[in-house]
Design an enzyme around this catalytic site. Structure first.
Site, PDB file in Angstrom:
ATOM      1  N   THR A  11       0.824  -1.214   0.000  1.00  0.00           N
ATOM      2  CA  THR A  11       0.000   0.000   0.000  1.00  0.00           C
ATOM      3  C   THR A  11       0.862   1.270   0.000  1.00  0.00           C
ATOM      4  O   THR A  11       0.681   2.169  -0.820  1.00  0.00           O
ATOM      5  CB  THR A  11      -0.913  -0.008   1.247  1.00  0.00           C
ATOM      6  OG1 THR A  11      -1.664  -1.230   1.220  1.00  0.00           O
ATOM      7  CG2 THR A  11      -1.843   1.175   1.258  1.00  0.00           C
ATOM      8  N   SER A 139       3.139   7.857  11.552  1.00  0.00           N
ATOM      9  CA  SER A 139       1.955   7.206  10.973  1.00  0.00           C
ATOM     10  C   SER A 139       1.034   8.212  10.285  1.00  0.00           C
ATOM     11  O   SER A 139       1.173   9.428  10.448  1.00  0.00           O
ATOM     12  CB  SER A 139       1.180   6.500  12.081  1.00  0.00           C
ATOM     13  OG  SER A 139       0.520   7.480  12.873  1.00  0.00           O
ATOM     14  N   CYS A 140       0.064   7.669   9.576  1.00  0.00           N
ATOM     15  CA  CYS A 140      -0.929   8.510   8.896  1.00  0.00           C
ATOM     16  C   CYS A 140      -1.641   9.434   9.885  1.00  0.00           C
ATOM     17  O   CYS A 140      -1.817  10.629   9.624  1.00  0.00           O
ATOM     18  CB  CYS A 140      -1.938   7.638   8.164  1.00  0.00           C
ATOM     19  SG  CYS A 140      -2.576   6.266   9.157  1.00  0.00           S
ATOM     20  N   ASN A 141      -2.042   8.899  11.039  1.00  0.00           N
ATOM     21  CA  ASN A 141      -2.756   9.720  12.019  1.00  0.00           C
ATOM     22  C   ASN A 141      -1.849  10.778  12.631  1.00  0.00           C
ATOM     23  O   ASN A 141      -2.244  11.933  12.787  1.00  0.00           O
ATOM     24  CB  ASN A 141      -3.332   8.821  13.125  1.00  0.00           C
ATOM     25  CG  ASN A 141      -4.600   8.126  12.664  1.00  0.00           C
ATOM     26  OD1 ASN A 141      -5.518   8.770  12.159  1.00  0.00           O
ATOM     27  ND2 ASN A 141      -4.655   6.810  12.815  1.00  0.00           N
ATOM     28  N   ARG A 168     -10.418   3.779  10.448  1.00  0.00           N
ATOM     29  CA  ARG A 168     -10.949   2.745   9.548  1.00  0.00           C
ATOM     30  C   ARG A 168     -10.500   1.371  10.043  1.00  0.00           C
ATOM     31  O   ARG A 168      -9.392   1.237  10.592  1.00  0.00           O
ATOM     32  CB  ARG A 168     -10.495   3.008   8.099  1.00  0.00           C
ATOM     33  CG  ARG A 168      -8.960   3.103   7.886  1.00  0.00           C
ATOM     34  CD  ARG A 168      -8.353   1.729   7.690  1.00  0.00           C
ATOM     35  NE  ARG A 168      -6.939   1.742   7.411  1.00  0.00           N
ATOM     36  CZ  ARG A 168      -6.009   1.313   8.263  1.00  0.00           C
ATOM     37  NH1 ARG A 168      -6.329   0.946   9.480  1.00  0.00           N
ATOM     38  NH2 ARG A 168      -4.747   1.277   7.898  1.00  0.00           N
ATOM     39  N   HIS A 194      -1.523   7.188  19.961  1.00  0.00           N
ATOM     40  CA  HIS A 194      -1.278   8.281  19.014  1.00  0.00           C
ATOM     41  C   HIS A 194      -0.702   9.523  19.685  1.00  0.00           C
ATOM     42  O   HIS A 194       0.155  10.202  19.115  1.00  0.00           O
ATOM     43  CB  HIS A 194      -2.578   8.624  18.283  1.00  0.00           C
ATOM     44  CG  HIS A 194      -3.196   7.427  17.624  1.00  0.00           C
ATOM     45  ND1 HIS A 194      -4.169   6.660  18.248  1.00  0.00           N
ATOM     46  CD2 HIS A 194      -2.948   6.832  16.439  1.00  0.00           C
ATOM     47  CE1 HIS A 194      -4.507   5.665  17.447  1.00  0.00           C
ATOM     48  NE2 HIS A 194      -3.780   5.735  16.346  1.00  0.00           N
ATOM     49  N   GLY A 195      -1.210   9.831  20.913  1.00  0.00           N
ATOM     50  CA  GLY A 195      -0.704  11.021  21.614  1.00  0.00           C
ATOM     51  C   GLY A 195       0.798  10.931  21.845  1.00  0.00           C
ATOM     52  O   GLY A 195       1.556  11.831  21.441  1.00  0.00           O
ATOM     53  N   HIS A 220      -9.707   7.685   7.760  1.00  0.00           N
ATOM     54  CA  HIS A 220      -9.920   7.955   9.179  1.00  0.00           C
ATOM     55  C   HIS A 220     -10.655   9.298   9.297  1.00  0.00           C
ATOM     56  O   HIS A 220     -10.622  10.123   8.378  1.00  0.00           O
ATOM     57  CB  HIS A 220      -8.592   8.150   9.924  1.00  0.00           C
ATOM     58  CG  HIS A 220      -7.643   6.996   9.883  1.00  0.00           C
ATOM     59  ND1 HIS A 220      -7.950   5.744  10.329  1.00  0.00           N
ATOM     60  CD2 HIS A 220      -6.340   6.933   9.482  1.00  0.00           C
ATOM     61  CE1 HIS A 220      -6.886   4.952  10.211  1.00  0.00           C
ATOM     62  NE2 HIS A 220      -5.900   5.649   9.695  1.00  0.00           N
ATOM     63  N   GLN A 301      -5.548   7.339   4.988  1.00  0.00           N
ATOM     64  CA  GLN A 301      -4.467   6.582   5.617  1.00  0.00           C
ATOM     65  C   GLN A 301      -3.459   6.030   4.617  1.00  0.00           C
ATOM     66  O   GLN A 301      -2.289   5.867   4.927  1.00  0.00           O
ATOM     67  CB  GLN A 301      -5.046   5.442   6.464  1.00  0.00           C
ATOM     68  CG  GLN A 301      -5.602   4.241   5.701  1.00  0.00           C
ATOM     69  CD  GLN A 301      -7.005   4.448   5.129  1.00  0.00           C
ATOM     70  OE1 GLN A 301      -7.615   5.483   5.343  1.00  0.00           O
ATOM     71  NE2 GLN A 301      -7.507   3.472   4.389  1.00  0.00           N
TER      72      GLN A 301
HETATM   73  P1  NAD Z   1       1.270  -3.688   3.127  1.00  0.00           P
HETATM   74  O1  NAD Z   1       1.040  -4.992   3.761  1.00  0.00           O
HETATM   75  O2  NAD Z   1       0.232  -3.128   2.210  1.00  0.00           O
HETATM   76  O3  NAD Z   1       2.636  -3.714   2.317  1.00  0.00           O
HETATM   77  C1  NAD Z   1       3.804  -4.263   2.834  1.00  0.00           C
HETATM   78  C2  NAD Z   1       4.542  -4.962   1.719  1.00  0.00           C
HETATM   79  O4  NAD Z   1       5.772  -5.465   2.229  1.00  0.00           O
HETATM   80  C3  NAD Z   1       3.776  -6.160   1.159  1.00  0.00           C
HETATM   81  O5  NAD Z   1       3.877  -6.104  -0.234  1.00  0.00           O
HETATM   82  C4  NAD Z   1       4.503  -7.360   1.745  1.00  0.00           C
HETATM   83  O6  NAD Z   1       4.448  -8.482   0.895  1.00  0.00           O
HETATM   84  C5  NAD Z   1       5.921  -6.819   1.813  1.00  0.00           C
HETATM   85  N1  NAD Z   1       6.813  -7.518   2.752  1.00  0.00           N
HETATM   86  C6  NAD Z   1       6.511  -8.342   3.774  1.00  0.00           C
HETATM   87  N2  NAD Z   1       7.622  -8.769   4.381  1.00  0.00           N
HETATM   88  C7  NAD Z   1       8.659  -8.219   3.717  1.00  0.00           C
HETATM   89  C8  NAD Z   1      10.070  -8.300   3.845  1.00  0.00           C
HETATM   90  N3  NAD Z   1      10.641  -9.037   4.791  1.00  0.00           N
HETATM   91  N4  NAD Z   1      10.829  -7.601   2.972  1.00  0.00           N
HETATM   92  C9  NAD Z   1      10.278  -6.849   2.004  1.00  0.00           C
HETATM   93  N5  NAD Z   1       8.943  -6.745   1.831  1.00  0.00           N
HETATM   94  C10 NAD Z   1       8.151  -7.420   2.683  1.00  0.00           C
HETATM   95  O7  NAD Z   1       1.575  -2.678   4.308  1.00  0.00           O
HETATM   96  P2  NAD Z   1       1.442  -1.097   4.286  1.00  0.00           P
HETATM   97  O8  NAD Z   1       0.041  -0.743   4.618  1.00  0.00           O
HETATM   98  O9  NAD Z   1       2.058  -0.541   3.050  1.00  0.00           O
HETATM   99  O10 NAD Z   1       2.310  -0.730   5.571  1.00  0.00           O
HETATM  100  C11 NAD Z   1       3.713  -0.585   5.512  1.00  0.00           C
HETATM  101  C12 NAD Z   1       4.156   0.303   6.659  1.00  0.00           C
HETATM  102  O11 NAD Z   1       3.537   1.571   6.524  1.00  0.00           O
HETATM  103  C13 NAD Z   1       3.759  -0.200   8.055  1.00  0.00           C
HETATM  104  O12 NAD Z   1       4.751   0.219   8.973  1.00  0.00           O
HETATM  105  C14 NAD Z   1       2.480   0.540   8.323  1.00  0.00           C
HETATM  106  O13 NAD Z   1       2.187   0.678   9.688  1.00  0.00           O
HETATM  107  C15 NAD Z   1       2.799   1.882   7.691  1.00  0.00           C
HETATM  108  N6  NAD Z   1       1.626   2.672   7.324  1.00  0.00           N
HETATM  109  C16 NAD Z   1       0.550   2.089   6.757  1.00  0.00           C
HETATM  110  C17 NAD Z   1      -0.558   2.864   6.460  1.00  0.00           C
HETATM  111  C18 NAD Z   1      -1.797   2.268   5.889  1.00  0.00           C
HETATM  112  O14 NAD Z   1      -2.871   2.727   6.184  1.00  0.00           O
HETATM  113  N7  NAD Z   1      -1.732   1.268   5.055  1.00  0.00           N
HETATM  114  C19 NAD Z   1      -0.542   4.231   6.729  1.00  0.00           C
HETATM  115  C20 NAD Z   1       0.621   4.812   7.238  1.00  0.00           C
HETATM  116  C21 NAD Z   1       1.709   4.017   7.558  1.00  0.00           C
END
Ligand code: NAD
Length: 337
Positions: A11, A139-141, A168, A194-195, A220, A301
């Site tokens: 994502t 993070s997003c929040n 969400r 979050h705080g 969110h 997010q």
């Molecule tokens: P995701 O699951 O959509 O994507 C993660 C990707 O990494 C996947 O393609 C997965 O296959 C891959 N992966 C798994 N293990 C791996 C490894 N060892 N080496 C390389 N790639 C690997 O997750 P995301 O939502 O993109 O989240 C990634 C980070 O961003 C997390 O720390 C999350 O908390 C943060 N984040 C997510 C969001 C959200 O809403 N999705 C928002 C802000 C921050």
């Protein structure tokens, strides 16, 4: 050109890759994937060199007919900076890999703050990350909160922030997440995490946050109350926030009543993946009662941290100052309606 590797192409990673590719001073040197799934196919179709994140799985990519350019070690070695966008906790495990090749690394908000030397929000503390080796984009929040807190704090001074975060249940593609028919206090304890996370950006800020989870996937929603150090007119706060490039004040005339129409607007506007990189603040919700300021904001997010990652790349490489970086990022991505 800054050579950027993306480790984890889900994502966040796929959005960061496209945003990096749009920058005049950056190039995607490659992306690393664990599996040859649809996102790996898209990476190839988008012209990004593909690397196996796990060496033992090279054969899986070959079987799926997806050509690899190598493994993640080679990618990290070739890069000037790596953006780690792997699931929460994996980034911390990957840190030793980045250290081995002395490649500066940017982590995401799912990691604990101690994964990095600095937690980062471009509007609030860009300079702290200049020439650091390990930086965490919050993070997003926390990004959404920081973008509002910074201008309010600088202009009026802040006595206290209280925020209720209606979160969400999962991203649209996270079919296993919930709740599917409930409203959860989440976490049920106060304050939510979050705080304290906002305190990694503003160490002296007095902030309490409460979290909930609801059966929604699009965005969110934050209900925010900021007690300022002086009484302020709502119109002045609106003018202040309207001047911030990553805050979108939703005009009343747009008749956008929630996340659904916001996403529809983003899609109609031709935004890639319907992304909303800005905090989406309902303009008429910005109200004041004496020193108390209130507003509602929608936070997408999946995308608000993307321009922040681009700025973190310039900070960590010392390539530009904050104003220059934010301007370049916003212009090349099209941030701001
Ligand atoms: P995701 O699951 O959509 O994507 C993660 C990707 O990494 C996947 O393609 C997965 O296959 C891959 N992966 C798994 N293990 C791996 C490894 N060892 N080496 C390389 N790639 C690997 O997750 P995301 O939502 O993109 O989240 C990634 C980070 O961003 C997390 O720390 C999350 O908390 C943060 N984040 C997510 C969001 C959200 O809403 N999705 C928002 C802000 C921050």
């Amino acid at each position: 050109m800054i050579q950027v590797a993306i480790n984890g192409y889900g994502t966040i990673g796929k959005r960061v890759a496209d945003a990096v590719g749009a920058q005049p001073d950056m190039e995607v040197v490659g992306v690393a994937k664990t599996r040859p799934n649809f996102e790996a196919r898209t990476a190839i179709d988008n012209g990004y060199p593909l690397y196996a994140a796990i060496e033992e799985r090279v054969g899986l990519f070959e079987e799926a007919g997806m050509g690899l350019d190598g493994t993640v070690d080679e990618l990290v070695e070739a890069a000037d900076v790596v953006v780690d966008a792997t699931p929460s906790g994996i980034g911390a495990e990957n840190r030793s890999l980045y250290e081995e090749y002395e490649t500066p690394a940017i982590y995401q908000g799912g990691e604990d703050a101690d994964v990095a030397d600095v937690s980062f929000n471009a509007r609030s503390n860009y300079e702290d990350a200049v020439d650091a080796d390990h930086v965490r984009v919050v993070s997003c929040n926390t990004t959404g909160l920081s973008r509002v807190i910074a201008p309010l704090g600088e202009t009026y001074g802040i006595e206290k922030v209280r925020a209720t975060l209606v979160r969400r249940g999962g991203d649209p593609g996270q079919t296993g997440r919930g709740p599917i028919n409930d409203i959860l206090p989440n976490p049920v304890t106060v304050p939510s995490h979050h705080g304290p996370d906002v305190n990694t950006i503003f160490p002296d800020l007095d902030i309490d946050t409460l979290g909930m989870k609801v059966p929604a996937t699009l965005m969110h929603m934050h209900s925010l109350n900021v007690t300022l150090e002086a009484a302020v007119d709502a119109a002045d706060v609106r003018d202040l926030l309207a001047g911030e490039s990553r805050l979108f004040l939703i005009p009343e005339s747009f008749a956008i009543d929630g996340s659904g129409k916001l996403k529809e607007y983003a899609l109609d506007a031709g935004r890639p993946r319907g992304d909303l990189w800005e905090n989406c603040i309902w303009e008429e919700s910005i109200s004041t009662e004496g020193r108390d300021c209130y507003l509602f904001q929608g936070i997408h997010q999946e995308s608000d941290v993307v321009p922040e990652n681009v700025d973190a790349i310039r900070a960590i490489t010392g390539a530009a100052d904050a104003a220059e970086s934010v301007e370049t990022t916003d212009e090349s991505m099209g941030v701001g309606f």
